[in-house]
Design a protein around this motif. Structure first.
Motif, short mmCIF file in Angstrom:
data_model
loop_
_atom_site.label_atom_id
_atom_site.label_comp_id
_atom_site.label_asym_id
_atom_site.label_seq_id
_atom_site.Cartn_x
_atom_site.Cartn_y
_atom_site.Cartn_z
N LEU A 1 -82.26 -33.87 70.29
CA LEU A 1 -81.96 -33.12 69.08
C LEU A 1 -81.04 -31.98 69.47
CD1 LEU A 1 -82.40 -32.57 66.06
CD2 LEU A 1 -84.37 -31.15 66.70
N GLU A 2 -79.86 -31.95 68.86
CA GLU A 2 -78.86 -30.92 69.18
C GLU A 2 -78.39 -30.34 67.85
OE1 GLU A 2 -76.26 -33.46 71.32
OE2 GLU A 2 -77.56 -33.55 73.10
N ARG A 3 -79.16 -29.33 67.40
CA ARG A 3 -78.90 -28.80 66.05
C ARG A 3 -79.31 -27.33 65.97
NH1 ARG A 3 -81.65 -31.20 60.47
NH2 ARG A 3 -80.66 -29.74 59.03
N THR A 4 -78.56 -26.56 65.22
CA THR A 4 -78.89 -25.16 64.97
C THR A 4 -78.74 -24.86 63.48
OG1 THR A 4 -76.60 -24.48 65.39
CG2 THR A 4 -78.14 -24.39 67.26
N GLY A 5 -79.11 -23.62 63.08
CA GLY A 5 -78.93 -23.20 61.68
C GLY A 5 -79.98 -23.71 60.74
N MET A 6 -81.11 -24.14 61.20
CA MET A 6 -82.14 -24.69 60.32
C MET A 6 -82.97 -23.58 59.67
SD MET A 6 -83.46 -28.07 62.39
CE MET A 6 -83.77 -27.25 63.96
N LYS A 7 -82.94 -22.38 60.23
CA LYS A 7 -83.72 -21.28 59.67
C LYS A 7 -83.14 -19.94 60.13
CE LYS A 7 -88.21 -21.73 59.97
NZ LYS A 7 -89.59 -21.66 60.53
N LEU A 8 -83.03 -19.01 59.24
CA LEU A 8 -82.68 -17.61 59.49
C LEU A 8 -81.27 -17.42 60.08
CD1 LEU A 8 -83.77 -14.73 59.20
CD2 LEU A 8 -84.66 -14.91 61.53
N PHE A 9 -81.09 -17.80 61.34
CA PHE A 9 -79.78 -17.60 61.99
C PHE A 9 -78.89 -18.81 61.73
CE2 PHE A 9 -82.79 -15.08 64.50
CZ PHE A 9 -82.17 -13.84 64.47
N LYS A 10 -78.00 -18.66 60.74
CA LYS A 10 -77.20 -19.79 60.32
C LYS A 10 -75.70 -19.61 60.57
CE LYS A 10 -80.54 -21.23 56.81
NZ LYS A 10 -80.76 -21.66 55.40
N GLU A 11 -75.31 -18.45 61.03
CA GLU A 11 -73.90 -18.21 61.32
C GLU A 11 -73.50 -18.84 62.65
OE1 GLU A 11 -71.92 -16.85 59.13
OE2 GLU A 11 -73.60 -16.50 57.77
N ASN A 12 -72.23 -19.22 62.74
CA ASN A 12 -71.76 -19.89 63.96
C ASN A 12 -71.86 -19.02 65.21
OD1 ASN A 12 -71.16 -22.21 62.51
ND2 ASN A 12 -69.03 -21.62 62.14
N ASP A 13 -71.73 -17.70 65.02
CA ASP A 13 -71.78 -16.81 66.17
C ASP A 13 -73.22 -16.34 66.49
OD1 ASP A 13 -72.14 -15.19 64.00
OD2 ASP A 13 -70.69 -13.66 64.62
#
Length: 231
Positions: free
Chosen positions: A172-184
């Motif tokens: 699983l290679e994923r971010t932005g699912m909760k709270l911290f959703k900005e690219n930086d």
């Protein structure tokens, strides 16, 4: 006639006594034959004490090779089931970290095959079963708010593991699912539980599993790690 006989008898007695005396003197000069004594023995008191000392020394127990007999080769030049003594024999510097029941975790300051960009290696050793877990921790990545350098390092490690273990059982290679959703906010998201995950898992024949993970420390900072579970 009687007087002559007495004189002759006295002369015989005198001669006999002189002969016995000379024989006695010769015997005294030669001295009595000596009998062997304890001091004539070839062992001196020092020798005896050395032998007693050797006998009094406890016999060194045979090296316990039960844990490593038929052990499976692991990563970093180590073998599953190795007892702590064998790490030191290999020249590894070992520092105790913590203990839970029969399992003690140590930090290795060096290993036979120390990979580049290594920050630390931790190991878990079971009291009776030896080495059961290895965690490689890469150097900290900094100044990388978008996670580009971290993802590149992760991809390089994944390629090596793919070549060795084949296709991962899951990833699983994923971010932005909760709270911290900005690219930086890449690493903030990885650090926050439930926001993101960047890892891959292999089931292997020679160990209980291998997990590659990119972990977050804070803004622009993180690191890669690989966890090896023993068979």
């Amino acid at each position: 006639l009687i007087r002559r006989r007495i004189v002759v008898a006295m002369m015989v007695i005198l001669v006999w006594s002189l002969g016995v005396g000379s024989l006695s003197a010769e015997s005294d000069d030669d001295g009595p034959a000596s009998t062997p004594s304890a001091s004539d023995s070839t062992n001196t008191p020092e020798d005896d004490s050395d032998e007693d000392s050797e006998r009094s020394q406890p016999t060194k127990p045979a090296t316990n090779t039960r844990e490593t007999k038929g052990a499976t080769q692991g990563p970093l030049g180590l073998a599953w089931g190795m007892p702590l003594a064998e790490f030191r024999a290999l020249g590894c510097r070992v520092v105790k970290e913590n203990k839970q029941g029969d399992v003690t975790q140590f930090i290795l300051k060096s290993t036979p095959n120390w990979p580049p960009k290594t920050d630390a290696v931790t190991i878990a050793i079971h009291k009776g079963l030896g080495l059961q877990k290895i965690r490689w921790i890469g150097e900290t990545i900094t100044g990388d708010p978008f996670g580009l350098a971290g993802q590149e390092q992760y991809a390089q490690l994944k390629k090596i593991l793919l070549k060795k273990y084949g296709k991962p059982a899951s990833f699983l290679e994923r971010t932005g699912m909760k709270l911290f959703k900005e690219n930086d906010e890449f690493y903030e998201c990885l650090k926050y539980d439930g926001c993101g995950l960047w890892n891959a898992l292999w089931d292997t024949k020679t160990s209980g599993g291998v997990i590659l993970q990119l972990e977050g420390l804070g803004r622009g900072a993180g690191f890669c790690s690989i966890v090896y579970e023993g068979p």
